[in-house]
Design a protein around this motif. Sequence first.
Motif, PDB file in Angstrom:
ATOM      1  N   HIS A 266       0.745  -1.266   0.000  1.00 25.48           N
ATOM      2  CA  HIS A 266       0.000   0.000   0.000  1.00 25.48           C
ATOM      3  C   HIS A 266       0.768   1.306   0.000  1.00 25.48           C
ATOM      4  CE1 HIS A 266      -3.454  -2.550   0.477  1.00 25.48           C
ATOM      5  NE2 HIS A 266      -4.189  -1.494   0.179  1.00 25.48           N
ATOM      6  N   CYS A 340      -3.224  -6.529   2.836  1.00 22.04           N
ATOM      7  CA  CYS A 340      -3.751  -7.325   1.722  1.00 22.04           C
ATOM      8  C   CYS A 340      -2.735  -8.292   1.112  1.00 22.04           C
ATOM      9  CB  CYS A 340      -4.370  -6.443   0.638  1.00 22.04           C
ATOM     10  SG  CYS A 340      -5.643  -5.343   1.296  1.00 22.04           S
ATOM     11  N   CYS A 480      -9.157  -2.485  -5.885  1.00 19.21           N
ATOM     12  CA  CYS A 480      -9.076  -3.642  -6.767  1.00 19.21           C
ATOM     13  C   CYS A 480     -10.286  -3.708  -7.693  1.00 19.21           C
ATOM     14  CB  CYS A 480      -8.918  -4.910  -5.945  1.00 19.21           C
ATOM     15  SG  CYS A 480      -7.286  -4.967  -5.167  1.00 19.21           S
TER      16      CYS A 480
END
Length: 633
Positions: A266, A340, A480
């Motif tokens: 990120h 993630c 996403c």
Amino acid sequence: MAKPNRCESCNDITASSTRDLLNQDLAKQVRTAYDRIEDRGMSACLFGSGGTCCRNCNMGPCQIIDGVESMVGICGATADTVAARNFARTVAGGTSAHTDHAREMVRGFIATAKGETPHEIKDVEKLHDMAQLFGIETADRDKNEIALELGERALAEFGKQDSSPLTMLKRAPLKQQKIWKEQGVEPRGIDREVVEMMHRTHMGVDQEYHNITKQASRCALADGWGASMLSTELTDIMFGTPVPKRAIIDLGVLREDMVNVTVHGHEPLLAESLCLAAEDEEILALAKKAGAEGINLAGVCCTGNEILMRRGIPVAGSFIQQEMVLATGAVEAMVVDVQCVMQSLAQVVKGKHTDIITTNYRAKMPDGVHIQFDEHDAYASAKQILAHAVGNFKKRGEYYIPKDKKFDVVVGFSHETINYMLGGRFRQSYRPLNDNIINGRIRGVGALVGCEHYKYSDDIHFEIAKELIKNNVLVLATGCAAQALGRRGLMRPEAATEYAGDGLREVCETVGMPPVLHVGSCVDNSRLLIALTAMVKEGGLGDDIAELPAVGSAPLWMSEKAVAIGQYFVASGAHVIFQDLPISGAKKFSEYLLKDIKEEFGACWGVQSNPLDIAKAMIAAIDGKREALGINK
Ligand code: CUV
């Protein structure tokens, strides 16, 4: 073992690149999340999915059944209290992720202003805008001096202890600010709101679901209008505000003849440094010596979105493709930081030449190689990481790149770009967008944000977006979801001609933009708040965000961050629809989130399990607003 044929027959995995790859012998040995879902062989716990499992103390865990007196918690907590506490803790979890990300970006920004990083202050106009917001003097001052003061003021927002509202709230429409004040949800300090949320959901503190949700709103607003917005703006100032760019995405962006380095996670400080170092002569010479043409950097997940938006660097895969990127056998290193990143990655690369390089002390992984990224020595750290990846190139064994799976996208739709595209070079305003909404060419704005989910087909984003644009709803996408839409060709200008309704098509064709605009990463959902605010301020569509014909959805959410984002949109007046929410086990609390909270903020949550129903509900919500504005001709 992977069972890729399952996907072909039932069309469960829809990215054709994913199907193609999983059908290769090479990938058949790889276990992916699809296999793990199947192998678990049990359905989700009803208490967990309904939000009524409480394990906030050690008297339980207590599974609560709403309405059954013997099934309240040992402490007496009801289903509504437990579900509200769990929901609120999810919001706090998501907010903490954006907050910690934002803090790192602000620290990097300060280091940059001091000349301690390889980066520089690029967007001086935005620097001045932000300085003005914080009341910082700009006249006759060097950009780095202003940036340093701005960075320090921004950092102070995280630990602010007095009870005045966060500075960034002033950017919201006046009516919105008034509502927050009246409701008592103005966030004070960013970290404080997360801590207070955790405290209030501790055993025996806040036991009233309205009151718990109030703090959840305050915490979420600290994310959207505080942490995330600071991160987006300061990152733009440092790395450049995105402008339209052509790029390519999907597994086919990997290169046979180059050292493939994928960046996943990120915080773009690391990724930006890698972009610079990938052109370093020493690194290029090393790559040549190893027999490679150079370094092919490609992004994954939201780090991918950050460098895609600002630099046009290709994206190799989204959240659900992270294992596929590695299953190609063509990646020399996957460099990860935070959020993630699945622990399975280290298993996927077992027996391959690929290294998973963790770079952040906060996020390590068994079997990963750890090279700490030092923002004060960012260039050297980046070179060290790339040199390690180059060292793996010669060891590359059998690999498969689905070369034809790469899709053109036009990205870079920051709030400023939207302003420019729709407002024109000289006018630069949202007025033309508002006018097109008022005259009905554009029905409204739909945001498709958030993650992807292994349990559902990733065609869902495509189906929803197709329905929206067919009905003249302009789609703004982040995270996403944006990548999934790019893979399906909706981020090309031609998609307007192919899929959009007459009105939207006309607008898109006139300015040459796609009907689905890539607005950025998950923290960049703050750009949507600014865009919505700009639409309000432009006039003609009401006095606050709640009146706009705009609605959002994160149909395939999986991370806590998505719930924090949803809650800050609701508390900002924008209706939000998810495919599910873990609140169904608590009747009154559900009713509150799905309906009654609207009386406070002008917006509420919605849940629709069927994707087409999500699209229909979004369109209905937009039409409702148009009706109320008297423009639904
Ligand atoms: Ni931050 S939060 S899967 S990367 S969008 Fe992608 Fe976006 Fe969800 Fe994670």
